[in-house]
Design an enzyme around this catalytic site. Structure first.
Site, PDB file in Angstrom:
ATOM      1  N   ARG A  77       0.864  -1.187   0.000  1.00  0.00           N
ATOM      2  CA  ARG A  77       0.000   0.000   0.000  1.00  0.00           C
ATOM      3  C   ARG A  77       0.898   1.233   0.000  1.00  0.00           C
ATOM      4  O   ARG A  77       1.592   1.502   0.979  1.00  0.00           O
ATOM      5  CB  ARG A  77      -0.896  -0.020   1.252  1.00  0.00           C
ATOM      6  CG  ARG A  77      -1.793   1.177   1.326  1.00  0.00           C
ATOM      7  CD  ARG A  77      -2.581   1.307   2.623  1.00  0.00           C
ATOM      8  NE  ARG A  77      -2.875   2.728   2.745  1.00  0.00           N
ATOM      9  CZ  ARG A  77      -2.925   3.404   3.867  1.00  0.00           C
ATOM     10  NH1 ARG A  77      -2.768   2.814   5.020  1.00  0.00           N
ATOM     11  NH2 ARG A  77      -3.158   4.701   3.854  1.00  0.00           N
ATOM     12  N   HIS A 121      -2.457  11.260   1.540  1.00  0.00           N
ATOM     13  CA  HIS A 121      -1.890  10.953   2.846  1.00  0.00           C
ATOM     14  C   HIS A 121      -1.223  12.232   3.368  1.00  0.00           C
ATOM     15  O   HIS A 121      -0.028  12.278   3.620  1.00  0.00           O
ATOM     16  CB  HIS A 121      -0.909   9.780   2.739  1.00  0.00           C
ATOM     17  CG  HIS A 121      -0.741   9.004   4.006  1.00  0.00           C
ATOM     18  ND1 HIS A 121      -0.939   7.650   4.088  1.00  0.00           N
ATOM     19  CD2 HIS A 121      -0.400   9.405   5.259  1.00  0.00           C
ATOM     20  CE1 HIS A 121      -0.695   7.234   5.330  1.00  0.00           C
ATOM     21  NE2 HIS A 121      -0.376   8.292   6.059  1.00  0.00           N
ATOM     22  N   GLU A 166      -7.179   8.634   6.718  1.00  0.00           N
ATOM     23  CA  GLU A 166      -7.430   9.272   8.015  1.00  0.00           C
ATOM     24  C   GLU A 166      -7.817  10.739   7.913  1.00  0.00           C
ATOM     25  O   GLU A 166      -7.078  11.627   8.364  1.00  0.00           O
ATOM     26  CB  GLU A 166      -6.193   9.124   8.919  1.00  0.00           C
ATOM     27  CG  GLU A 166      -5.743   7.684   9.085  1.00  0.00           C
ATOM     28  CD  GLU A 166      -4.695   7.514  10.172  1.00  0.00           C
ATOM     29  OE1 GLU A 166      -4.211   8.518  10.698  1.00  0.00           O
ATOM     30  OE2 GLU A 166      -4.370   6.367  10.498  1.00  0.00           O
ATOM     31  N   ASN A 292      -7.694   1.799  10.170  1.00  0.00           N
ATOM     32  CA  ASN A 292      -6.368   1.843  10.782  1.00  0.00           C
ATOM     33  C   ASN A 292      -6.552   1.782  12.291  1.00  0.00           C
ATOM     34  O   ASN A 292      -7.316   2.554  12.865  1.00  0.00           O
ATOM     35  CB  ASN A 292      -5.637   3.144  10.444  1.00  0.00           C
ATOM     36  CG  ASN A 292      -5.317   3.259   8.961  1.00  0.00           C
ATOM     37  OD1 ASN A 292      -5.499   2.303   8.209  1.00  0.00           O
ATOM     38  ND2 ASN A 292      -4.826   4.411   8.548  1.00  0.00           N
ATOM     39  N   TYR A 294      -4.385   1.349  16.060  1.00  0.00           N
ATOM     40  CA  TYR A 294      -3.113   1.258  16.777  1.00  0.00           C
ATOM     41  C   TYR A 294      -3.278   1.061  18.284  1.00  0.00           C
ATOM     42  O   TYR A 294      -2.553   0.300  18.895  1.00  0.00           O
ATOM     43  CB  TYR A 294      -2.291   2.537  16.568  1.00  0.00           C
ATOM     44  CG  TYR A 294      -1.737   2.656  15.172  1.00  0.00           C
ATOM     45  CD1 TYR A 294      -0.521   2.080  14.841  1.00  0.00           C
ATOM     46  CD2 TYR A 294      -2.443   3.319  14.179  1.00  0.00           C
ATOM     47  CE1 TYR A 294      -0.006   2.167  13.563  1.00  0.00           C
ATOM     48  CE2 TYR A 294      -1.938   3.408  12.893  1.00  0.00           C
ATOM     49  CZ  TYR A 294      -0.719   2.836  12.590  1.00  0.00           C
ATOM     50  OH  TYR A 294      -0.218   2.911  11.322  1.00  0.00           O
ATOM     51  N   GLU A 354      -3.938  -0.381   8.291  1.00  0.00           N
ATOM     52  CA  GLU A 354      -2.729  -0.080   9.075  1.00  0.00           C
ATOM     53  C   GLU A 354      -2.868  -0.663  10.465  1.00  0.00           C
ATOM     54  O   GLU A 354      -3.906  -0.517  11.106  1.00  0.00           O
ATOM     55  CB  GLU A 354      -2.523   1.436   9.260  1.00  0.00           C
ATOM     56  CG  GLU A 354      -1.894   2.119   8.091  1.00  0.00           C
ATOM     57  CD  GLU A 354      -1.741   3.625   8.308  1.00  0.00           C
ATOM     58  OE1 GLU A 354      -1.483   4.055   9.454  1.00  0.00           O
ATOM     59  OE2 GLU A 354      -1.888   4.362   7.319  1.00  0.00           O
TER      60      GLU A 354
HETATM   61  C1  GCO Z   1      -1.390   7.139  10.582  1.00  0.00           C
HETATM   62  C2  GCO Z   1      -0.680   7.307   9.343  1.00  0.00           C
HETATM   63  C3  GCO Z   1       0.768   6.981   9.343  1.00  0.00           C
HETATM   64  C4  GCO Z   1       1.509   7.079  10.659  1.00  0.00           C
HETATM   65  C5  GCO Z   1       1.245   5.887  11.521  1.00  0.00           C
HETATM   66  C6  GCO Z   1       1.960   5.937  12.849  1.00  0.00           C
HETATM   67  O1  GCO Z   1      -2.118   6.193  10.713  1.00  0.00           O
HETATM   68  O2  GCO Z   1      -1.275   7.991  11.464  1.00  0.00           O
HETATM   69  O3  GCO Z   1      -1.311   6.684   8.297  1.00  0.00           O
HETATM   70  O4  GCO Z   1       1.250   7.931   8.453  1.00  0.00           O
HETATM   71  O5  GCO Z   1       2.852   7.172  10.443  1.00  0.00           O
HETATM   72  O6  GCO Z   1      -0.088   5.800  11.808  1.00  0.00           O
HETATM   73  O7  GCO Z   1       1.610   7.064  13.576  1.00  0.00           O
END
Ligand code: GCO
Length: 431
Positions: A77, A121, A166, A292, A294, A354
């Site tokens: 990607r 992005h 995002e 995405n 995290y 992500e």
């Molecule tokens: C996001 C972005 C990435 C970042 C990653 C880590 O999800 O914020 O797509 O560019 O680098 O997430 O913070």
């Protein structure tokens, strides 16, 4: 150890974005982007880092793709730099900019790696920001125009597209907190930008269909976990407000054609201007939603907590610490988010576009990092993803962020997310 089985058609990949790896910021006709301007302004990025040279991927692209091949990543990607294609945001495209992505695609396909391409992005041409950027309605047409040039040049080989990555980050970190480019602190502009990001997504999907391009097109949202810090009503309400801003503000319009009214009542005069027909454009069917994920935060009411009157504190599931971003680790959060979308938005086709973590990597004398914590993180999140599939979420693929260590926005080259280490002084890539 049990082995998890994923559906036959499930796809696996790695992800990166243009500004975070390419470098060559002013070569071959590339225009200045808002991130160039932002990073060149003192005190905007830690240690004064910028992405002028970055990983120099622009010049090392064939070697980088050969490395991906060596590792057997089936999908890559990547992002397209808007200002490389449209240096001033309008007028004729920069053919040399398009050539780069043309070569990149050929190289990927030659190596048997499938492309997944992101149009935005976060690196808008600065010339458009000079006219108001995302807060200016005209930018929605400029974006669709840029997309049409990219579709025309690459649409014969790319069949897997995302419009925006995002939009919450682009709108709120870009225009409300000023943590990201263009560094503006104004909630009204942020909400207007959010609406225009969605509108430009809609216009682009419409154009993709009208011009008969083949393949899937969707939107990528960052849906991180949010849990109330207590069961006090004020904390529950604060959690709802943050959830509405980060989730419903984007999910409701694309899937239901409406904005969350409770949030709009709360933000009062910061509500965006919406024209007749906008919501229909935004809501038109897309092929998938990219998610995405995290981390998770605990949310509590805080009278000093900005427009939402909320404070976020990292949450880690029992036994987990925090990543190098100071983010909590909560593998179940990924499952919760996938099931939340399934249950509330008619079970759309999903990809995890992500997921990954920054860890304090310590290389040995050969530069090699034994990636135990990153492996542990990814494995646990895949477990959560697998459970979500078993509970009926239509998840079709998983992309690790990121293929290489790279420029991590306002934090510069500090946090390392890469499956491959990069030595920033020599630019050596170390698998
Ligand atoms: C996001 C972005 C990435 C970042 C990653 C880590 O999800 O914020 O797509 O560019 O680098 O997430 O913070």
């Amino acid at each position: 150890m049990t082995t998890l089985k994923f559906p036959e058609t499930f796809i696996w990949g790695v992800a990166a974005s243009a500004y975070q790896i390419e470098g060559a910021w002013n070569e071959d006709g590339r225009g200045e982007s808002i991130w160039d301007r932002f990073a060149h302004t003192p005190y905007h990025v830690l240690h004064g880092d910028n992405a002028d040279t970055d990983l120099d991927h622009y010049h090392r692209m064939p070697e980088d793709i050969a490395l991906m091949k060596q590792f057997g990543f089936p999908y890559y990607r990547f992002g397209i730099s808007w200002s490389r294609v449209m240096p001033t945001g309008a007028g004729n495209p920069n053919l040399k900019g398009l050539d780069f992505y043309d070569l990149l695609l050929d190289e990927l396909l030659k190596q048997g790696i499938q492309p997944k391409t992101t149009l935005y992005h976060w690196d808008m041409p600065q010339a458009l920001q000079d006219k108001g950027g995302r807060a200016n309605r005209d930018t929605t047409d400029r974006f669709a125009e840029y997309a049409s040039h990219v579709f025309e040049r690459l649409g014969d080989r790319v069949t897997f597209w995302s419009t925006h990555n995002e939009p919450w980050v682009a709108a709120f970190l870009g225009y409300a907190t000023g943590l990201h480019a263009p560094g503006i602190c104004d909630y009204s502009q942020a909400y207007q930008a959010a609406h225009h990001l969605l509108l430009s997504h809609g216009k682009t999907v419409q154009l993709f269909r009208q011009d008969g391009y083949k393949g899937e097109i969707g939107l990528i949202l960052n849906l991180n976990g949010l849990l109330p810090a207590s069961d006090k009503q004020e904390d529950l309400d604060a959690t709802q407000r943050v959830h509405d801003e980060t989730h419903a503000l984007f999910l409701d319009p694309v899937f239901k054609g409406e904005y969350p009214q409770k949030l709009f009542d709360f933000i009062g005069s910061h509500q965006p201007k919406i024209h007749e027909g906008d919501m229909e454009l935004i809501q038109q069917p897309m092929d998938y939603l990219g998610l995405n994920y995290y981390n998770t935060d605990l949310v509590s009411f805080d009278v000093f907590g900005g427009l939402n009157k909320a404070r976020l504190t990292p949450y880690s599931a029992p036994g987990w610490g925090r990543t190098d971003m100071n983010w909590g680790i909560d593998p179940d959060g990924l499952k919760r988010e996938l099931l939340y979308v399934k249950e509330n938005y008619g079970s759309p086709k999903l990809y995890v576009t992500e997921n990954g973590c920054a860890t304090p990597d310590t290389p040995d004398e050969n530069g090699f990092v034994n990636d135990i914590s990153r492996i542990h993180y990814i494995k646990s999140h895949l477990q959560g993803l697998h459970e979500a599939i078993q509970q009926g979420a239509d998840v079709n693929g998983y992309f690790v962020w990121s293929v290489f260590d790279n420029f991590e926005w306002e934090r510069g080259y500090g946090p390392r997310f890469g499956l491959m280490r990069v030595e920033y002084d020599t630019l050596r890539r170390i698998p």
